[in-house]
Design a protein around this motif. Structure first.
Motif, PDB file in Angstrom:
ATOM      1  N   ASP A 176      -0.495  12.268  -0.768  1.00 38.26           N
ATOM      2  CA  ASP A 176      -0.554  13.673  -1.166  1.00 38.26           C
ATOM      3  C   ASP A 176       0.693  13.976  -1.991  1.00 38.26           C
ATOM      4  O   ASP A 176       1.794  14.141  -1.452  1.00 38.26           O
ATOM      5  CB  ASP A 176      -0.613  14.571   0.066  1.00 38.26           C
ATOM      6  N   ASP A 177       0.520  14.055  -3.302  1.00 37.71           N
ATOM      7  CA  ASP A 177       1.666  14.263  -4.184  1.00 37.71           C
ATOM      8  C   ASP A 177       2.334  15.617  -3.974  1.00 37.71           C
ATOM      9  O   ASP A 177       3.481  15.814  -4.395  1.00 37.71           O
ATOM     10  CB  ASP A 177       1.231  14.138  -5.642  1.00 37.71           C
ATOM     11  N   ALA A 178       1.643  16.534  -3.319  1.00 37.95           N
ATOM     12  CA  ALA A 178       2.216  17.856  -3.080  1.00 37.95           C
ATOM     13  C   ALA A 178       3.035  17.907  -1.800  1.00 37.95           C
ATOM     14  O   ALA A 178       3.719  18.906  -1.545  1.00 37.95           O
ATOM     15  CB  ALA A 178       1.104  18.902  -3.026  1.00 37.95           C
ATOM     16  N   SER A 179       2.990  16.864  -0.977  1.00 36.35           N
ATOM     17  CA  SER A 179       3.742  16.893   0.273  1.00 36.35           C
ATOM     18  C   SER A 179       5.227  16.689  -0.005  1.00 36.35           C
ATOM     19  O   SER A 179       5.615  16.067  -0.992  1.00 36.35           O
ATOM     20  CB  SER A 179       3.230  15.819   1.237  1.00 36.35           C
ATOM     21  N   ARG A 180       6.058  17.236   0.877  1.00 37.77           N
ATOM     22  CA  ARG A 180       7.504  17.165   0.649  1.00 37.77           C
ATOM     23  C   ARG A 180       8.000  15.721   0.807  1.00 37.77           C
ATOM     24  O   ARG A 180       7.428  14.942   1.572  1.00 37.77           O
ATOM     25  CB  ARG A 180       8.234  18.080   1.628  1.00 37.77           C
ATOM     26  N   PRO A 181       9.074  15.369   0.115  1.00 39.44           N
ATOM     27  CA  PRO A 181       9.647  14.032   0.298  1.00 39.44           C
ATOM     28  C   PRO A 181      10.189  13.869   1.720  1.00 39.44           C
ATOM     29  O   PRO A 181      10.672  14.832   2.322  1.00 39.44           O
ATOM     30  CB  PRO A 181      10.787  13.994  -0.726  1.00 39.44           C
ATOM     31  N   ALA A 199       0.831  -1.208   0.000  1.00 35.53           N
ATOM     32  CA  ALA A 199       0.000   0.000   0.000  1.00 35.53           C
ATOM     33  C   ALA A 199       0.863   1.255   0.000  1.00 35.53           C
ATOM     34  O   ALA A 199       0.547   2.246  -0.676  1.00 35.53           O
ATOM     35  CB  ALA A 199      -0.933  -0.010   1.213  1.00 35.53           C
ATOM     36  N   CYS A 200       1.962   1.233   0.763  1.00 34.53           N
ATOM     37  CA  CYS A 200       2.852   2.398   0.801  1.00 34.53           C
ATOM     38  C   CYS A 200       3.607   2.570  -0.516  1.00 34.53           C
ATOM     39  O   CYS A 200       3.690   3.685  -1.060  1.00 34.53           O
ATOM     40  CB  CYS A 200       3.861   2.242   1.946  1.00 34.53           C
ATOM     41  N   LEU A 201       4.142   1.467  -1.045  1.00 34.25           N
ATOM     42  CA  LEU A 201       4.963   1.562  -2.251  1.00 34.25           C
ATOM     43  C   LEU A 201       4.153   1.951  -3.473  1.00 34.25           C
ATOM     44  O   LEU A 201       4.717   2.447  -4.464  1.00 34.25           O
ATOM     45  CB  LEU A 201       5.698   0.245  -2.473  1.00 34.25           C
ATOM     46  N   ALA A 202       2.844   1.754  -3.419  1.00 34.55           N
ATOM     47  CA  ALA A 202       1.987   2.224  -4.513  1.00 34.55           C
ATOM     48  C   ALA A 202       2.053   3.739  -4.652  1.00 34.55           C
ATOM     49  O   ALA A 202       1.708   4.285  -5.711  1.00 34.55           O
ATOM     50  CB  ALA A 202       0.548   1.776  -4.275  1.00 34.55           C
ATOM     51  N   HIS A 203       2.528   4.435  -3.594  1.00 32.33           N
ATOM     52  CA  HIS A 203       2.618   5.893  -3.624  1.00 32.33           C
ATOM     53  C   HIS A 203       4.062   6.376  -3.774  1.00 32.33           C
ATOM     54  O   HIS A 203       4.332   7.572  -3.592  1.00 32.33           O
ATOM     55  CB  HIS A 203       1.999   6.473  -2.352  1.00 32.33           C
ATOM     56  N   ARG A 204       4.970   5.465  -4.119  1.00 31.09           N
ATOM     57  CA  ARG A 204       6.350   5.888  -4.367  1.00 31.09           C
ATOM     58  C   ARG A 204       6.399   6.701  -5.654  1.00 31.09           C
ATOM     59  O   ARG A 204       5.776   6.350  -6.660  1.00 31.09           O
ATOM     60  CB  ARG A 204       7.264   4.668  -4.464  1.00 31.09           C
TER      61      ARG A 204
END
Length: 323
Positions: free
Chosen positions: A228-233, A211-216
């Motif tokens: 949230d694609d706008a959040s900082r790395p 679930a987490c890696l789907a948002h890498r």
């Protein structure tokens, strides 16, 4: 993987930083994994010197309820290795706090802080693996169930905080570090449980990693808020997930492909080191409200690096009188 010079710089930055109770536990894990028995003994002695009367080890912030569990694991471990009765008694006071005294919900689920009646994802790392290692596997599993029932979302990610008094999320965001604490904590727990339930927890780790890696992101990073694609790395998230993936692959309860994912994530986190060996761009200690540096990120990178090249966490003898 990190080279020897880089490891030394990362460790030095960890050791010179001011550390909270959970950081002391993470540092103890690093020292134990590298065979630094003398430094580990000095650390656990210091944790006991700073034990609160109620049993919380190394706790400099009395608002924190559960974080001493991480260093408690190593006070208990050194007591077991050395036969030191004073250390054993100190560890027993920490377990009594977590098992009987610490603030909790009606079903026994621990609150992260002494005041607010809030359940936090972070607590999974702070109490589930230490309780399992200390010989309380079913207490550990009960904490996992209580936290999961409140915090796991339908998409498989975990919320940050639950307001137990209100019966609703206090923060429904999928914070990267919150999910990282869960993934890393459960990875530390699998080998400390009876085989049948250990396999079930291994499945939970795999599902959460997926679930987490789907948002890498395309550049390999993961966000401070995962969805949230706008959040900082946040490089600390990469280190946490690297540790979980590499541990599962090394111990054989995750497919070997997760070892490759762990090494890739380690590379992402390691790329954020500055010239002093500090992981840069993580939520900054002590308030975690801006990008900067933190002892926890230093330790997590070292633990991820060790997991990528060696077998996972050492298993501990468990007392048959516990359960």
């Amino acid at each position: 993987m990190l080279d020897d010079g880089t490891r030394r710089r990362v460790l030095t930055a960890l050791l010179v930083g001011q550390r909270h109770s959970w950081d002391q536990g993470l540092t103890a894990a690093v020292l134990d994994g590298t065979g630094e028995a003398g430094a580990l003994r000095a650390l656990v002695d210091d944790a006991v010197a700073r034990q609160l009367p109620d049993g919380r080890l190394a706790e400099l912030d009395p608002a924190c309820s559960v974080n001493g569990g991480v260093v408690g694991e190593y006070v208990d471990l050194v007591a077991h290795r050395t036969g030191d009765d004073a250390l054993a008694a100190a560890a027993a006071r920490q377990w009594d706090w977590l098992l009987r005294v610490a603030p909790r919900a009606a079903d026994g689920t621990l609150f992260h802080l002494v005041g607010p009646r809030e359940v936090w994802a972070d607590t999974v790392f702070m109490v589930v693996p230490p309780l399992a290692a200390a010989g309380y596997p079913y207490a550990a599993l009960a904490q996992l169930e209580g936290h999961r029932s409140r915090l796991r979302r339908p998409d498989g990610l975990w919320r940050a905080r639950w307001d137990d008094a209100a019966g609703r999320p206090a923060d429904a965001g999928a914070w990267g570090t919150g999910n990282g604490w869960v993934a890393a904590g459960l990875a530390r727990t699998v080998g400390r449980l009876p085989a049948g339930v250990g396999a079930a927890v291994a499945g939970e780790v795999r599902a959460l990693l997926d679930a987490c890696l789907a948002h890498r992101r395309p550049d390999g990073t993961l966000g401070d808020v995962l969805d949230d694609d706008a959040s900082r790395p946040d490089p600390a998230v990469a280190a946490m997930l690297s540790y979980a993936a590499s541990t599962g692959a090394a111990e054989g309860w995750l497919p070997a492909a997760y070892g490759g994912a762990g090494r890739s994530l380690l590379g992402t986190a390691g790329a954020c080191l500055d010239a002093l060996g500090r992981v840069s761009g993580v939520p900054a200690a002590p308030r975690f409200d801006r990008p900067g540096h933190s002892p926890e990120a230093q330790a997590l990178l070292l633990l991820a690096d060790a997991a990528a090249v060696t077998p996972g966490p050492r298993r501990r003898p468990r007392s048959p009188r516990r359960g």
